[in-house]
Enzyme design. Sequence first.
Site, PDB file in Angstrom:
ATOM      1  N   ASN A 101       1.608   2.492  -0.069  1.00 19.46           N
ATOM      2  CA  ASN A 101       2.487   1.467  -0.639  1.00 19.46           C
ATOM      3  C   ASN A 101       1.760   0.612  -1.659  1.00 19.46           C
ATOM      4  O   ASN A 101       0.549   0.424  -1.599  1.00 19.46           O
ATOM      5  CB  ASN A 101       3.057   0.582   0.481  1.00 19.46           C
ATOM      6  CG  ASN A 101       3.969   1.371   1.393  1.00 19.46           C
ATOM      7  OD1 ASN A 101       4.397   2.465   1.031  1.00 19.46           O
ATOM      8  ND2 ASN A 101       4.250   0.838   2.558  1.00 19.46           N
ATOM      9  N   HIS A 118      -2.652   4.251  -3.778  1.00 17.25           N
ATOM     10  CA  HIS A 118      -1.858   4.308  -5.017  1.00 17.25           C
ATOM     11  C   HIS A 118      -1.932   3.003  -5.803  1.00 17.25           C
ATOM     12  O   HIS A 118      -1.106   2.742  -6.661  1.00 17.25           O
ATOM     13  CB  HIS A 118      -0.402   4.662  -4.694  1.00 17.25           C
ATOM     14  CG  HIS A 118      -0.238   6.084  -4.214  1.00 17.25           C
ATOM     15  ND1 HIS A 118       0.822   6.508  -3.443  1.00 17.25           N
ATOM     16  CD2 HIS A 118      -1.016   7.174  -4.397  1.00 17.25           C
ATOM     17  CE1 HIS A 118       0.675   7.805  -3.172  1.00 17.25           C
ATOM     18  NE2 HIS A 118      -0.426   8.222  -3.736  1.00 17.25           N
ATOM     19  N   GLY A 191       6.134   5.921   8.681  1.00 10.75           N
ATOM     20  CA  GLY A 191       7.038   5.783   7.536  1.00 10.75           C
ATOM     21  C   GLY A 191       6.629   6.551   6.295  1.00 10.75           C
ATOM     22  O   GLY A 191       6.757   6.054   5.192  1.00 10.75           O
ATOM     23  N   ASN A 217       8.412   7.585  12.571  1.00 11.53           N
ATOM     24  CA  ASN A 217       9.203   7.701  11.344  1.00 11.53           C
ATOM     25  C   ASN A 217      10.692   7.698  11.695  1.00 11.53           C
ATOM     26  O   ASN A 217      11.074   8.034  12.819  1.00 11.53           O
ATOM     27  CB  ASN A 217       8.823   9.020  10.639  1.00 11.53           C
ATOM     28  CG  ASN A 217       9.155   8.999   9.160  1.00 11.53           C
ATOM     29  OD1 ASN A 217       8.638   8.160   8.416  1.00 11.53           O
ATOM     30  ND2 ASN A 217      10.022   9.892   8.716  1.00 11.53           N
TER      31      ASN A 217
HETATM   32  P1  NAD Z   1       8.976   8.499   1.143  1.00 12.00           P
HETATM   33  O1  NAD Z   1      10.020   7.689   0.434  1.00 12.00           O
HETATM   34  O2  NAD Z   1       8.689   9.867   0.736  1.00 12.00           O
HETATM   35  O3  NAD Z   1       9.287   8.581   2.708  1.00 12.00           O
HETATM   36  C1  NAD Z   1       9.544   7.458   3.458  1.00 12.00           C
HETATM   37  C2  NAD Z   1       9.742   7.904   4.912  1.00 12.00           C
HETATM   38  O4  NAD Z   1       9.994   6.725   5.667  1.00 12.00           O
HETATM   39  C3  NAD Z   1      10.925   8.840   5.127  1.00 12.00           C
HETATM   40  O5  NAD Z   1      10.486   9.958   5.859  1.00 12.00           O
HETATM   41  C4  NAD Z   1      11.924   7.995   5.936  1.00 12.00           C
HETATM   42  O6  NAD Z   1      12.623   8.743   6.898  1.00 12.00           O
HETATM   43  C5  NAD Z   1      11.023   6.991   6.597  1.00 12.00           C
HETATM   44  N1  NAD Z   1      11.638   5.712   6.914  1.00 12.00           N
HETATM   45  C6  NAD Z   1      12.643   5.063   6.278  1.00 12.00           C
HETATM   46  N2  NAD Z   1      12.897   3.887   6.865  1.00 12.00           N
HETATM   47  C7  NAD Z   1      12.033   3.784   7.914  1.00 12.00           C
HETATM   48  C8  NAD Z   1      11.811   2.797   8.904  1.00 12.00           C
HETATM   49  N3  NAD Z   1      12.526   1.651   8.949  1.00 12.00           N
HETATM   50  N4  NAD Z   1      10.837   3.012   9.813  1.00 12.00           N
HETATM   51  C9  NAD Z   1      10.112   4.170   9.793  1.00 12.00           C
HETATM   52  N5  NAD Z   1      10.292   5.141   8.888  1.00 12.00           N
HETATM   53  C10 NAD Z   1      11.241   4.943   7.956  1.00 12.00           C
HETATM   54  O7  NAD Z   1       7.733   7.576   1.177  1.00 12.00           O
HETATM   55  P2  NAD Z   1       6.229   7.944   1.054  1.00 12.00           P
HETATM   56  O8  NAD Z   1       5.884   9.175   1.835  1.00 12.00           O
HETATM   57  O9  NAD Z   1       5.468   6.723   1.268  1.00 12.00           O
HETATM   58  O10 NAD Z   1       6.282   8.340  -0.510  1.00 12.00           O
HETATM   59  C11 NAD Z   1       5.262   8.445  -1.212  1.00 12.00           C
HETATM   60  C12 NAD Z   1       5.311   7.567  -2.452  1.00 12.00           C
HETATM   61  O11 NAD Z   1       6.273   6.524  -2.516  1.00 12.00           O
HETATM   62  C13 NAD Z   1       4.032   6.890  -2.502  1.00 12.00           C
HETATM   63  O12 NAD Z   1       3.488   7.242  -3.713  1.00 12.00           O
HETATM   64  C14 NAD Z   1       4.298   5.383  -2.477  1.00 12.00           C
HETATM   65  O13 NAD Z   1       3.379   4.742  -3.324  1.00 12.00           O
HETATM   66  C15 NAD Z   1       5.648   5.291  -3.003  1.00 12.00           C
HETATM   67  N6  NAD Z   1       6.499   4.141  -2.632  1.00 12.00           N
HETATM   68  C16 NAD Z   1       6.002   2.921  -2.277  1.00 12.00           C
HETATM   69  C17 NAD Z   1       6.862   1.875  -1.927  1.00 12.00           C
HETATM   70  C18 NAD Z   1       6.299   0.535  -1.493  1.00 12.00           C
HETATM   71  O14 NAD Z   1       5.246   0.137  -1.960  1.00 12.00           O
HETATM   72  N7  NAD Z   1       6.960  -0.146  -0.573  1.00 12.00           N
HETATM   73  C19 NAD Z   1       8.227   2.061  -1.953  1.00 12.00           C
HETATM   74  C20 NAD Z   1       8.708   3.324  -2.339  1.00 12.00           C
HETATM   75  C21 NAD Z   1       7.819   4.351  -2.655  1.00 12.00           C
END
Ligand code: NAD
Length: 249
Positions: A101, A118, A191, A217
């Site tokens: 994140n 990242h 997550g 997750n």
């Molecule tokens: P992703 O979007 O691929 O997957 C997120 C996962 O979280 C999914 O499998 C989903 O089912 C699960 N999820 C959703 N809500 C949840 C909850 N309340 N509790 C537990 N699990 C939950 O995310 P990722 O694998 O982190 O994707 C990778 C890329 O996305 C990274 O490069 C990251 O930097 C970026 N990203 C970051 C942010 C942030 O900084 N918050 C937000 C979006 C994406």
Amino acid sequence: MKEKIKKAAQLINSANYPVAFTGAGISAESGVPTFRGPDGLWNKHDPQEAVSLSSFRNQPKKFWQFARDLIISSGASPNPGHRALARLEKQGKLKSIITQNIDMLHQEAGSEKVLEIHGSLQKVDCQDCSQVYLWQELTATLKKDKLPRCDNCGSLRLKPRIVFFGERLPEDILQKSWAEAKRADLMLVIGSSLEVYPAAGIPELTRQNSGKLIYLNADRGSRTQLFDLIITGKAGKVLPKIADRVIQK
Ligand code: NAD
Ligand code: ZN
């Protein structure tokens, strides 16, 4: 569910070097959208346009429109899941967090040892002069639906220190994360869809070194064979229960 929470707490309590690996899912309950899934940002933005280096040079606007959606609920604050991890660290029950994140919510919750593979939004560099901005200085402009511009040279090419497509992951942070993953005898993967390499390879390192793996997750994901314990649930609901159990012991 109760049994799984108990089992997770036992695994944490008996580990010598537990670490966490987090993805967008841990911040979902803070209002920060994930990339994939039904409400994911990728349904609305083309990743190759929004966060790729080559596109940013010519169309910084695409990035900023995306950034506006990412921080739409700006002022997003840590949720009970982030806080539970910070509590575990304070009790010596979590050695570090490796995170994909970029939202800095772990640090805001009080976690100290956080490896951001990242990068993070905190600092923003003007690509056309040497001016450095803090993300907070720019969010007010974004909220007004305007694009931030460099005060010094007028450029729109203000780039946060996050990893764009086409960029390498920060080598020093990656090395430290690999070292943590190898040292860990338990990793809590929270997550993350585990679809983006090289990040997704990090839990595999723990496994290769005979460490145990827990997957928490919202859905079971596609890598179920990798884990010793799979908890399907929301991080903000489940992590506080696990932390309470670990700490009460
Ligand atoms: P992703 O979007 O691929 O997957 C997120 C996962 O979280 C999914 O499998 C989903 O089912 C699960 N999820 C959703 N809500 C949840 C909850 N309340 N509790 C537990 N699990 C939950 O995310 P990722 O694998 O982190 O994707 C990778 C890329 O996305 C990274 O490069 C990251 O930097 C970026 N990203 C970051 C942010 C942030 O900084 N918050 C937000 C979006 C994406
Ligand atoms: Zn400038």
